[in-house]
Design a protein around this motif. Sequence first.
Motif, PDB file in Angstrom:
ATOM      1  N   HIS A  72      44.086 -52.850 -14.493  1.00 48.92           N
ATOM      2  CA  HIS A  72      43.357 -52.688 -15.757  1.00 48.92           C
ATOM      3  C   HIS A  72      44.045 -51.696 -16.688  1.00 48.92           C
ATOM      4  CE1 HIS A  72      40.319 -54.240 -12.906  1.00 48.92           C
ATOM      5  NE2 HIS A  72      39.937 -54.934 -13.956  1.00 48.92           N
ATOM      6  N   ARG A  73      45.353 -51.542 -16.595  1.00 48.66           N
ATOM      7  CA  ARG A  73      46.070 -50.522 -17.363  1.00 48.66           C
ATOM      8  C   ARG A  73      45.931 -50.714 -18.868  1.00 48.66           C
ATOM      9  NH1 ARG A  73      49.595 -53.792 -14.832  1.00 48.66           N
ATOM     10  NH2 ARG A  73      51.094 -54.952 -16.088  1.00 48.66           N
ATOM     11  N   GLN A  74      45.820 -51.948 -19.356  1.00 45.29           N
ATOM     12  CA  GLN A  74      45.670 -52.171 -20.790  1.00 45.29           C
ATOM     13  C   GLN A  74      44.367 -51.584 -21.314  1.00 45.29           C
ATOM     14  OE1 GLN A  74      47.978 -53.301 -22.783  1.00 45.29           O
ATOM     15  NE2 GLN A  74      49.375 -53.587 -21.064  1.00 45.29           N
ATOM     16  N   GLN A  75      43.357 -51.543 -20.468  1.00 43.98           N
ATOM     17  CA  GLN A  75      42.065 -51.008 -20.871  1.00 43.98           C
ATOM     18  C   GLN A  75      42.069 -49.489 -20.885  1.00 43.98           C
ATOM     19  OE1 GLN A  75      38.877 -52.461 -18.442  1.00 43.98           O
ATOM     20  NE2 GLN A  75      37.346 -51.165 -19.393  1.00 43.98           N
ATOM     21  N   TYR A  76      42.840 -48.862 -19.994  1.00 45.70           N
ATOM     22  CA  TYR A  76      42.788 -47.413 -19.845  1.00 45.70           C
ATOM     23  C   TYR A  76      43.972 -46.680 -20.464  1.00 45.70           C
ATOM     24  CZ  TYR A  76      38.957 -48.301 -16.698  1.00 45.70           C
ATOM     25  OH  TYR A  76      37.764 -48.705 -16.174  1.00 45.70           O
ATOM     26  N   PHE A  77      45.104 -47.349 -20.628  1.00 46.03           N
ATOM     27  CA  PHE A  77      46.287 -46.710 -21.174  1.00 46.03           C
ATOM     28  C   PHE A  77      46.707 -47.471 -22.420  1.00 46.03           C
ATOM     29  CE2 PHE A  77      46.390 -46.227 -16.547  1.00 46.03           C
ATOM     30  CZ  PHE A  77      46.241 -44.854 -16.478  1.00 46.03           C
TER      31      PHE A  77
ATOM     32  N   ILE B 216      41.565 -38.351   6.314  1.00 45.72           N
ATOM     33  CA  ILE B 216      42.842 -38.619   5.644  1.00 45.72           C
ATOM     34  C   ILE B 216      43.005 -40.118   5.396  1.00 45.72           C
ATOM     35  CG2 ILE B 216      45.362 -38.560   5.951  1.00 45.72           C
ATOM     36  CD1 ILE B 216      44.936 -35.855   7.404  1.00 45.72           C
ATOM     37  N   ALA B 217      42.662 -40.941   6.362  1.00 45.31           N
ATOM     38  CA  ALA B 217      42.778 -42.388   6.205  1.00 45.31           C
ATOM     39  C   ALA B 217      41.871 -42.899   5.087  1.00 45.31           C
ATOM     40  CB  ALA B 217      42.453 -43.093   7.518  1.00 45.31           C
ATOM     41  N   LEU B 218      40.640 -42.411   5.035  1.00 48.58           N
ATOM     42  CA  LEU B 218      39.722 -42.818   3.968  1.00 48.58           C
ATOM     43  C   LEU B 218      40.217 -42.350   2.604  1.00 48.58           C
ATOM     44  CD1 LEU B 218      36.235 -42.277   5.641  1.00 48.58           C
ATOM     45  CD2 LEU B 218      37.302 -44.448   4.995  1.00 48.58           C
ATOM     46  N   THR B 219      40.748 -41.138   2.534  1.00 51.56           N
ATOM     47  CA  THR B 219      41.278 -40.609   1.271  1.00 51.56           C
ATOM     48  C   THR B 219      42.436 -41.463   0.775  1.00 51.56           C
ATOM     49  OG1 THR B 219      40.622 -38.375   1.914  1.00 51.56           O
ATOM     50  CG2 THR B 219      42.250 -38.565   0.158  1.00 51.56           C
ATOM     51  N   VAL B 220      43.339 -41.816   1.651  1.00 50.93           N
ATOM     52  CA  VAL B 220      44.467 -42.668   1.273  1.00 50.93           C
ATOM     53  C   VAL B 220      43.968 -44.036   0.804  1.00 50.93           C
ATOM     54  CG1 VAL B 220      46.492 -43.885   2.175  1.00 50.93           C
ATOM     55  CG2 VAL B 220      46.149 -41.469   2.708  1.00 50.93           C
ATOM     56  N   CYS B 221      42.993 -44.617   1.507  1.00 53.05           N
ATOM     57  CA  CYS B 221      42.452 -45.931   1.118  1.00 53.05           C
ATOM     58  C   CYS B 221      41.791 -45.871  -0.255  1.00 53.05           C
ATOM     59  CB  CYS B 221      41.461 -46.430   2.157  1.00 53.05           C
ATOM     60  SG  CYS B 221      42.249 -46.963   3.684  1.00 53.05           S
ATOM     61  N   VAL B 222      40.977 -44.845  -0.493  1.00 54.27           N
ATOM     62  CA  VAL B 222      40.307 -44.714  -1.789  1.00 54.27           C
ATOM     63  C   VAL B 222      41.336 -44.491  -2.885  1.00 54.27           C
ATOM     64  CG1 VAL B 222      38.759 -43.254  -3.145  1.00 54.27           C
ATOM     65  CG2 VAL B 222      38.096 -43.963  -0.853  1.00 54.27           C
ATOM     66  N   GLY B 223      42.324 -43.635  -2.645  1.00 55.03           N
ATOM     67  CA  GLY B 223      43.369 -43.390  -3.639  1.00 55.03           C
ATOM     68  C   GLY B 223      44.160 -44.646  -3.955  1.00 55.03           C
ATOM     69  N   ALA B 224      44.517 -45.395  -2.932  1.00 55.94           N
ATOM     70  CA  ALA B 224      45.265 -46.633  -3.144  1.00 55.94           C
ATOM     71  C   ALA B 224      44.421 -47.650  -3.906  1.00 55.94           C
ATOM     72  CB  ALA B 224      45.715 -47.214  -1.804  1.00 55.94           C
ATOM     73  N   THR B 225      43.141 -47.744  -3.585  1.00 59.99           N
ATOM     74  CA  THR B 225      42.252 -48.681  -4.284  1.00 59.99           C
ATOM     75  C   THR B 225      42.127 -48.301  -5.749  1.00 59.99           C
ATOM     76  OG1 THR B 225      41.028 -49.058  -2.231  1.00 59.99           O
ATOM     77  CG2 THR B 225      39.932 -49.679  -4.300  1.00 59.99           C
ATOM     78  N   CYS B 226      41.924 -47.004  -6.030  1.00 57.18           N
ATOM     79  CA  CYS B 226      41.821 -46.548  -7.422  1.00 57.18           C
ATOM     80  C   CYS B 226      43.124 -46.793  -8.171  1.00 57.18           C
ATOM     81  CB  CYS B 226      41.453 -45.073  -7.479  1.00 57.18           C
ATOM     82  SG  CYS B 226      39.762 -44.742  -6.948  1.00 57.18           S
ATOM     83  N   GLY B 227      44.250 -46.495  -7.538  1.00 58.32           N
ATOM     84  CA  GLY B 227      45.541 -46.723  -8.173  1.00 58.32           C
ATOM     85  C   GLY B 227      45.766 -48.191  -8.481  1.00 58.32           C
TER      86      GLY B 227
END
Length: 186
Positions: A43-48, A26-37
């Motif tokens: 980089h929102r201008q590039q993706y959205f 769970i801790a790793l999942t939260v860390c990866v999700g937060a990093t991706c977010g």
Amino acid sequence: ADTRRWVATGNTKGGFWARYRTTIFIALTVCVGATCGFYLWVHRQQYFHLGTQAFGPGDGQWLVESPEVHGLDPAALDAAAARLNDALPTRDCFLVVKDGVIVHETYYGGATKDSLNFLASVGKTACALLIGAAVRAGKLNLDTPLVDYGVVAPSWKNTPGGGGAAAAAAAMGASAMGGGVGAGGS
């Protein structure tokens, strides 16, 4: 004493990992999700993009954006426009729309974005596509007479029931594409 308590509680396999693997996952999942977010936010201008996912401009003007913003190569689009002009010299324009915005436009033979064009039977195909979209959206029933939607052709004024159903108009438009939608009064 600690060993006996460890064995008595059934924790003889895996040690630390067996005991904390869910918490670690769970801790790793939260860390990866937060990093991706965070990455997507930075980089929102590039993706959205500003463009809309709906087709066309809606009530306003078409948005025009750089092809690079949408992952397209401007040099490749220019080359495609040149090839099109060589292969089909009677064409008026080459227009590329991606993600709901215009990303490239080239005009030939004196045509401009304000030029009017004769479309011949393209209207039938466009009509069939629009009817299909309206049916899919639940805004149109193919068995309902068109006069119920406020569409009255001069030749229908004295026709019992008001003339053709939507299916007839769709079938006429679809016939330009080599298929039919279904039966209906004409």
